[in-house]
Design an enzyme around this catalytic site. Sequence first.
Site, PDB file in Angstrom:
ATOM      1  N   LYS A  37     -29.971 -44.350   3.735  1.00  0.00           N
ATOM      2  CA  LYS A  37     -29.077 -45.511   3.816  1.00  0.00           C
ATOM      3  C   LYS A  37     -29.697 -46.589   4.717  1.00  0.00           C
ATOM      4  CE  LYS A  37     -24.534 -47.186   5.165  1.00  0.00           C
ATOM      5  NZ  LYS A  37     -23.331 -47.010   5.969  1.00  0.00           N
TER       6      LYS A  37
ATOM      7  N   GLU B  16     -10.757 -59.983  20.579  1.00  0.00           N
ATOM      8  CA  GLU B  16     -10.070 -60.526  19.403  1.00  0.00           C
ATOM      9  C   GLU B  16     -11.099 -61.154  18.464  1.00  0.00           C
ATOM     10  OE1 GLU B  16      -6.439 -63.448  18.160  1.00  0.00           O
ATOM     11  OE2 GLU B  16      -6.937 -63.290  20.295  1.00  0.00           O
TER      12      GLU B  16
ATOM     13  N   ASP C 207     -21.069 -57.505  13.161  1.00  0.00           N
ATOM     14  CA  ASP C 207     -19.848 -57.730  12.397  1.00  0.00           C
ATOM     15  C   ASP C 207     -20.226 -57.604  10.932  1.00  0.00           C
ATOM     16  OD1 ASP C 207     -16.964 -58.278  12.717  1.00  0.00           O
ATOM     17  OD2 ASP C 207     -17.422 -59.820  11.254  1.00  0.00           O
TER      18      ASP C 207
ATOM     19  N   GLY D 282     -16.328 -45.568   6.505  1.00  0.00           N
ATOM     20  CA  GLY D 282     -15.649 -46.698   5.877  1.00  0.00           C
ATOM     21  C   GLY D 282     -15.624 -46.658   4.358  1.00  0.00           C
ATOM     22  N   TYR D 283     -16.153 -47.726   3.759  1.00  0.00           N
ATOM     23  CA  TYR D 283     -16.095 -47.886   2.302  1.00  0.00           C
ATOM     24  C   TYR D 283     -17.280 -47.224   1.581  1.00  0.00           C
ATOM     25  CZ  TYR D 283     -12.588 -51.370   3.608  1.00  0.00           C
ATOM     26  OH  TYR D 283     -11.481 -51.994   4.143  1.00  0.00           O
TER      27      TYR D 283
HETATM   28  P1  ITT Z   1     -16.471 -52.877  15.931  1.00  0.00           P
HETATM   29  O1  ITT Z   1     -15.816 -54.224  15.723  1.00  0.00           O
HETATM   30  O2  ITT Z   1     -15.998 -52.174  17.157  1.00  0.00           O
HETATM   31  O3  ITT Z   1     -17.968 -52.913  15.793  1.00  0.00           O
HETATM   32  P2  ITT Z   1     -15.266 -52.265  13.384  1.00  0.00           P
HETATM   33  O4  ITT Z   1     -15.254 -51.047  12.508  1.00  0.00           O
HETATM   34  O5  ITT Z   1     -13.937 -52.929  13.651  1.00  0.00           O
HETATM   35  O6  ITT Z   1     -16.002 -51.892  14.740  1.00  0.00           O
HETATM   36  P3  ITT Z   1     -16.101 -54.662  11.958  1.00  0.00           P
HETATM   37  O7  ITT Z   1     -15.027 -55.510  12.525  1.00  0.00           O
HETATM   38  O8  ITT Z   1     -17.499 -55.210  11.874  1.00  0.00           O
HETATM   39  O9  ITT Z   1     -16.267 -53.297  12.772  1.00  0.00           O
HETATM   40  O10 ITT Z   1     -15.634 -54.174  10.531  1.00  0.00           O
HETATM   41  C1  ITT Z   1     -16.558 -53.620   9.700  1.00  0.00           C
HETATM   42  C2  ITT Z   1     -15.840 -52.789   8.647  1.00  0.00           C
HETATM   43  O11 ITT Z   1     -16.518 -52.983   7.406  1.00  0.00           O
HETATM   44  C3  ITT Z   1     -15.956 -51.315   8.975  1.00  0.00           C
HETATM   45  O12 ITT Z   1     -14.873 -50.856   9.734  1.00  0.00           O
HETATM   46  C4  ITT Z   1     -15.995 -50.710   7.575  1.00  0.00           C
HETATM   47  O13 ITT Z   1     -14.706 -50.627   7.068  1.00  0.00           O
HETATM   48  C5  ITT Z   1     -16.735 -51.757   6.761  1.00  0.00           C
HETATM   49  N1  ITT Z   1     -18.185 -51.480   6.763  1.00  0.00           N
HETATM   50  C6  ITT Z   1     -19.158 -52.178   7.407  1.00  0.00           C
HETATM   51  N2  ITT Z   1     -20.354 -51.609   7.230  1.00  0.00           N
HETATM   52  C7  ITT Z   1     -20.135 -50.509   6.472  1.00  0.00           C
HETATM   53  C8  ITT Z   1     -20.968 -49.504   5.991  1.00  0.00           C
HETATM   54  O14 ITT Z   1     -22.262 -49.464   6.272  1.00  0.00           O
HETATM   55  N3  ITT Z   1     -20.424 -48.532   5.267  1.00  0.00           N
HETATM   56  C9  ITT Z   1     -19.110 -48.519   4.985  1.00  0.00           C
HETATM   57  N4  ITT Z   1     -18.229 -49.421   5.431  1.00  0.00           N
HETATM   58  C10 ITT Z   1     -18.748 -50.428   6.170  1.00  0.00           C
END
Ligand code: ITT
Length: 201
Positions: A176, A40, A70, A154-155
């Site tokens: 990157k 969590e 994170d 992701g983004y």
């Molecule tokens: P873990 O907790 O299992 O590591 P998660 O995807 O839930 O995986 P986070 O809680 O750290 O990880 O959330 C990070 C989010 O932020 C990730 O899911 C993406 O949406 C965004 N993010 C982080 N780094 C990024 C990147 O390099 N490029 C694009 N989006 C990114």
Amino acid sequence: MKIVFATGNEGKMKEVRMIMGELGMEILSMKEAGLQLAIEENGATFEENAMIKAQAIADVMDDVIVLADDSGLEIDYLNKEPGVHSSRYMGETTSYDIKNQHILDLLKGVEEQKRTARFVCTIAVIFPDGEKKVVRETIEGQIGYESKGSNGFGYDPIFYVPEFGCTTAELSLEQKNKISHRGKALERIKTIICNSLAGQK
Ligand code: ITT
């Protein structure tokens, strides 16, 4: 000595392996380490959440170096949202095509100077003797006007980097990693691990 990286995100893992692979140590994802933990992430900051994830693994594994990332996207026009909620934004299972389009819609008509944003990455490390450290790095950019590129995760398709004239989803993994929040944080963690291992000899 093995490294266990506390993530379930394959996009992160790819970037991690490219940089940390240079250490010559085995790097396992949680899945590869045989761990299925529901962690969590209820911290108020990226640093707290990274440490929560790392500690959850360190509690159940001996003799490994544990790392956890994170990270998230801060959009200034949206009061730094989604921030620590980046993966949960609009629901964990909602596709990034939908999340990214929603952000583009929220910023419709917003002028370029007000589209500033940054990716933040914190990485926590816990050594087998209990020593802990956490680092934070960022990359500054802007929210683009449309989704572009298919690399990354992701983004990335809406994160425009003015110096490169493209989004982070249009950069190769190598490009990157050289400039990104995670690439820079991983390089610092690599140095911390090297120094710690050298100190033990
Ligand atoms: P873990 O907790 O299992 O590591 P998660 O995807 O839930 O995986 P986070 O809680 O750290 O990880 O959330 C990070 C989010 O932020 C990730 O899911 C993406 O949406 C965004 N993010 C982080 N780094 C990024 C990147 O390099 N490029 C694009 N989006 C990114």
